[in-house]
Design a protein around this motif. Structure first.
Motif, mmCIF file in Angstrom:
data_model
loop_
_atom_site.group_PDB
_atom_site.id
_atom_site.type_symbol
_atom_site.label_atom_id
_atom_site.label_comp_id
_atom_site.label_asym_id
_atom_site.label_seq_id
_atom_site.Cartn_x
_atom_site.Cartn_y
_atom_site.Cartn_z
ATOM 1 N N PHE A 193 0.835 -1.196 0.000
ATOM 2 C CA PHE A 193 0.000 0.000 0.000
ATOM 3 C C PHE A 193 0.872 1.248 0.000
ATOM 4 C CE2 PHE A 193 -3.017 -3.104 1.520
ATOM 5 C CZ PHE A 193 -4.237 -2.669 1.014
ATOM 6 N N ASP A 194 0.535 2.189 -0.863
ATOM 7 C CA ASP A 194 1.213 3.479 -0.916
ATOM 8 C C ASP A 194 0.414 4.467 -0.060
ATOM 9 O OD1 ASP A 194 2.403 5.865 -1.451
ATOM 10 O OD2 ASP A 194 2.029 5.853 -3.612
ATOM 11 N N PRO A 195 0.956 4.931 1.064
ATOM 12 C CA PRO A 195 0.209 5.828 1.955
ATOM 13 C C PRO A 195 -0.322 7.082 1.279
ATOM 14 C CG PRO A 195 2.217 5.052 3.028
ATOM 15 C CD PRO A 195 2.300 4.615 1.593
ATOM 16 N N SER A 196 0.308 7.525 0.201
ATOM 17 C CA SER A 196 -0.123 8.763 -0.459
ATOM 18 C C SER A 196 -1.462 8.619 -1.172
ATOM 19 C CB SER A 196 0.943 9.230 -1.449
ATOM 20 O OG SER A 196 1.080 8.302 -2.518
ATOM 21 N N CYS A 197 -1.860 7.389 -1.482
ATOM 22 C CA CYS A 197 -3.158 7.171 -2.154
ATOM 23 C C CYS A 197 -3.919 6.022 -1.492
ATOM 24 C CB CYS A 197 -2.960 6.907 -3.641
ATOM 25 S SG CYS A 197 -1.799 5.600 -4.045
ATOM 26 N N THR A 198 -3.732 5.896 -0.179
ATOM 27 C CA THR A 198 -4.412 4.863 0.600
ATOM 28 C C THR A 198 -5.255 5.507 1.690
ATOM 29 O OG1 THR A 198 -2.684 3.212 0.230
ATOM 30 C CG2 THR A 198 -4.099 2.893 2.149
ATOM 31 N N SER A 199 -6.493 5.085 1.788
ATOM 32 C CA SER A 199 -7.409 5.589 2.808
ATOM 33 C C SER A 199 -7.687 4.483 3.826
ATOM 34 C CB SER A 199 -8.729 6.040 2.172
ATOM 35 O OG SER A 199 -9.681 6.372 3.162
ATOM 36 N N THR A 205 -10.356 -6.217 20.068
ATOM 37 C CA THR A 205 -10.527 -6.280 18.617
ATOM 38 C C THR A 205 -10.320 -4.907 17.975
ATOM 39 O OG1 THR A 205 -12.189 -8.019 18.922
ATOM 40 C CG2 THR A 205 -12.053 -7.009 16.751
ATOM 41 N N TRP A 206 -9.499 -4.902 16.918
ATOM 42 C CA TRP A 206 -9.334 -3.700 16.097
ATOM 43 C C TRP A 206 -9.717 -4.057 14.669
ATOM 44 C CZ3 TRP A 206 -5.858 -5.292 19.768
ATOM 45 C CH2 TRP A 206 -5.605 -4.405 20.831
ATOM 46 N N ILE A 207 -10.578 -3.256 14.060
ATOM 47 C CA ILE A 207 -11.049 -3.499 12.699
ATOM 48 C C ILE A 207 -10.634 -2.328 11.821
ATOM 49 C CG2 ILE A 207 -13.040 -4.071 11.261
ATOM 50 C CD1 ILE A 207 -14.555 -4.661 13.906
ATOM 51 N N HIS A 208 -9.783 -2.599 10.840
ATOM 52 C CA HIS A 208 -9.327 -1.561 9.917
ATOM 53 C C HIS A 208 -9.671 -1.939 8.481
ATOM 54 C CE1 HIS A 208 -6.589 -0.717 13.399
ATOM 55 N NE2 HIS A 208 -6.921 0.527 13.073
ATOM 56 N N ILE A 209 -10.053 -0.947 7.714
ATOM 57 C CA ILE A 209 -10.361 -1.135 6.297
ATOM 58 C C ILE A 209 -9.487 -0.174 5.498
ATOM 59 C CG2 ILE A 209 -12.130 -0.956 4.509
ATOM 60 C CD1 ILE A 209 -14.179 -1.678 6.662
ATOM 61 N N ALA A 220 -9.793 6.443 -3.250
ATOM 62 C CA ALA A 220 -9.510 5.492 -2.172
ATOM 63 C C ALA A 220 -10.455 5.714 -0.997
ATOM 64 C CB ALA A 220 -8.062 5.621 -1.727
ATOM 65 N N LYS A 221 -10.748 6.985 -0.681
ATOM 66 C CA LYS A 221 -11.648 7.293 0.427
ATOM 67 C C LYS A 221 -13.061 6.799 0.142
ATOM 68 C CE LYS A 221 -9.327 11.267 2.526
ATOM 69 N NZ LYS A 221 -9.404 12.717 2.843
ATOM 70 N N ILE A 222 -13.497 6.937 -1.109
ATOM 71 C CA ILE A 222 -14.840 6.476 -1.471
ATOM 72 C C ILE A 222 -14.951 4.963 -1.293
ATOM 73 C CG2 ILE A 222 -16.452 6.201 -3.392
ATOM 74 C CD1 ILE A 222 -15.455 8.911 -4.457
ATOM 75 N N ILE A 223 -13.948 4.240 -1.757
ATOM 76 C CA ILE A 223 -13.975 2.775 -1.650
ATOM 77 C C ILE A 223 -13.944 2.334 -0.187
ATOM 78 C CG2 ILE A 223 -12.709 0.648 -2.162
ATOM 79 C CD1 ILE A 223 -11.676 2.030 -4.697
ATOM 80 N N SER A 224 -12.997 2.878 0.587
ATOM 81 C CA SER A 224 -12.870 2.465 1.987
ATOM 82 C C SER A 224 -14.106 2.844 2.799
ATOM 83 C CB SER A 224 -11.614 3.068 2.616
ATOM 84 O OG SER A 224 -11.636 4.481 2.534
ATOM 85 N N TYR A 225 -14.672 4.022 2.515
ATOM 86 C CA TYR A 225 -15.876 4.451 3.239
ATOM 87 C C TYR A 225 -17.062 3.543 2.916
ATOM 88 C CZ TYR A 225 -19.740 7.384 4.831
ATOM 89 O OH TYR A 225 -20.872 7.844 5.445
ATOM 90 N N ASN A 226 -17.230 3.210 1.646
ATOM 91 C CA ASN A 226 -18.337 2.335 1.261
ATOM 92 C C ASN A 226 -18.183 0.943 1.868
ATOM 93 O OD1 ASN A 226 -19.611 4.317 -0.244
ATOM 94 N ND2 ASN A 226 -18.645 3.722 -2.159
ATOM 95 N N LEU A 227 -16.950 0.419 1.884
ATOM 96 C CA LEU A 227 -16.711 -0.881 2.509
ATOM 97 C C LEU A 227 -17.010 -0.831 4.007
ATOM 98 C CD1 LEU A 227 -13.380 -1.935 0.741
ATOM 99 C CD2 LEU A 227 -15.615 -3.023 0.432
ATOM 100 N N ALA A 228 -16.582 0.240 4.653
ATOM 101 C CA ALA A 228 -16.813 0.378 6.094
ATOM 102 C C ALA A 228 -18.298 0.444 6.419
ATOM 103 C CB ALA A 228 -16.093 1.624 6.621
ATOM 104 N N ASN A 229 -19.057 1.114 5.571
ATOM 105 C CA ASN A 229 -20.491 1.262 5.833
ATOM 106 C C ASN A 229 -21.269 -0.022 5.606
ATOM 107 O OD1 ASN A 229 -21.630 3.959 6.699
ATOM 108 N ND2 ASN A 229 -20.201 4.620 5.128
ATOM 109 N N CYS A 230 -20.665 -1.001 4.949
ATOM 110 C CA CYS A 230 -21.342 -2.299 4.792
ATOM 111 C C CYS A 230 -21.635 -2.936 6.149
ATOM 112 C CB CYS A 230 -20.474 -3.251 3.969
ATOM 113 S SG CYS A 230 -20.296 -2.794 2.233
ATOM 114 N N TYR A 231 -20.799 -2.632 7.131
ATOM 115 C CA TYR A 231 -20.959 -3.236 8.454
ATOM 116 C C TYR A 231 -22.116 -2.636 9.238
ATOM 117 C CZ TYR A 231 -16.712 -5.804 7.589
ATOM 118 O OH TYR A 231 -15.788 -6.665 7.049
ATOM 119 N N LYS A 232 -22.756 -1.602 8.678
ATOM 120 C CA LYS A 232 -23.988 -1.091 9.280
ATOM 121 C C LYS A 232 -25.079 -2.159 9.255
ATOM 122 C CE LYS A 232 -22.890 3.333 10.067
ATOM 123 N NZ LYS A 232 -22.951 3.964 11.405
ATOM 124 N N GLU A 233 -24.933 -3.139 8.361
ATOM 125 C CA GLU A 233 -25.923 -4.207 8.260
ATOM 126 C C GLU A 233 -25.932 -5.095 9.505
ATOM 127 O OE1 GLU A 233 -25.076 -6.280 4.648
ATOM 128 O OE2 GLU A 233 -25.409 -4.526 3.387
#
Length: 297
Positions: A31-37, A179-183, A193-206
């Motif tokens: 992962f490149d931190p400059s384009c990783t969310s 427990t630590w959960i990171h996406i 990258a922020k859009i993808i990580s945010y959408n993945l994180a919001n899946c856990y609202k289910e």
């Protein structure tokens, strides 16, 4: 930890003596931190309250696969769930009982970082001595209702109206783990990258219930943070994090079902698909050897 490798292998072999264990590279990409969310998921409310643990659901697998299905070839994501044993089981039983008794008195227990709990309490006492408010601080520790607690009155009413769930009642006396959960998600730009990580994180609202849910928090991306997540190291200052039951963790370690494998052809980590067993195998009279369709001699 790497020094526990042989111990873990022996435990696995004790349960499944015929399996083969091979050491593989953790993640075949960097992962490149400059384009990783990076997002971290933490409980909205106190650790005693459980998220959804129904055995007949596979949430949020379908939503996660759907987002992955829309990602470009040069985009990738990682969902990392790091767990560590809790101090002692009776410690959790004691802490959970105090929080639950406080809740039954109409006071919503505050969520507090499990690692920084003692430090925070000490800091409160130091500040109390400095401001000459030690009496009110001690009362707060021992369950007296403070003005800050009243902001949770609506949440208490909501839970009381629906009733405490069986999942939460079981959790009070269950095995629990830190427990630590990171996406993490990487794309061609940080915004993507922020859009993808945010959408993945919001899946856990289910997995949300009226008692608790997992909320996403965007973290400031750094090389140290990315390296710690990839190498399964807990944060140096665990300001968030969760204390989860083994039943809750089961919803974070689900395997793709046959339906998922049929719909999402890119799933390659599961080499065998599920198949339905014939109804004849569940016949109480036993398994028939053959069926006679014509009368013989």
């Amino acid at each position: 930890p790497y020094d526990l490798k042989d111990y873990v292998k022996s435990k696995i072999n004790n349960s499944w003596d015929s399996i083969t264990i091979e050491e593989v590279q953790s993640y075949p990409f960097t992962f490149d931190p400059s384009c990783t969310s990076v997002y971290e998921l933490t409980y909205k409310r106190h650790d005693i309250f459980s998220i959804r643990i129904d055995k007949d659901i596979t949430y949020p697998l379908h939503s996660l696969f759907s987002i992955a299905n829309e990602m470009d070839l040069n985009e990738f994501a990682l969902i990392n769930v790091l767990t560590q044993p809790y101090k002692k089981r009776h410690y959790w039983n004691y802490e959970a009982k105090i929080a639950y008794d406080k809740f039954k008195k109409g006071i919503m227990p505050r969520k507090l970082s499990h690692i920084n709990r003692d430090f925070t309490n000490l800091l409160k006492l130091v500040i109390a001595f400095t401001l000459n408010t030690i009496d009110s601080t001690i009362k707060e520790f021992f369950g007296a209702k403070s003005s800050n607690d009243t902001i949770y009155d609506n949440e208490i009413k909501l839970i009381m109206q629906n009733g405490i769930s069986n999942a939460t009642l079981k959790k009070l006396n269950s095995e629990v783990l830190y427990t630590w959960i990171h996406i993490m998600a990487q794309s061609t730009t940080m915004n993507k990258a922020k859009i993808i990580s945010y959408n993945l994180a919001n899946c856990y609202k289910e997995l949300s219930t009226f008692e608790n849910e997992l909320e996403p928090y965007n973290l400031s991306t750094s090389k140290l943070l990315v390296d710690n997540i990839i190498n399964n190291k807990p944060p140096a200052l665990a300001l968030k994090g969760n204390i989860m039951s083994t039943q809750e963790l089961g919803k974070l370690y689900q395997v793709a079902t046959a339906e998922h494998q049929k719909e999402f052809k890119q799933i390659q980590s599961v080499q065998r698909s599920e198949s339905k067993l014939p109804d004849e195998l569940f016949n109480n009279d036993g398994i028939p050897f053959a069926y006679v369709t014509e009368k013989g001699v």
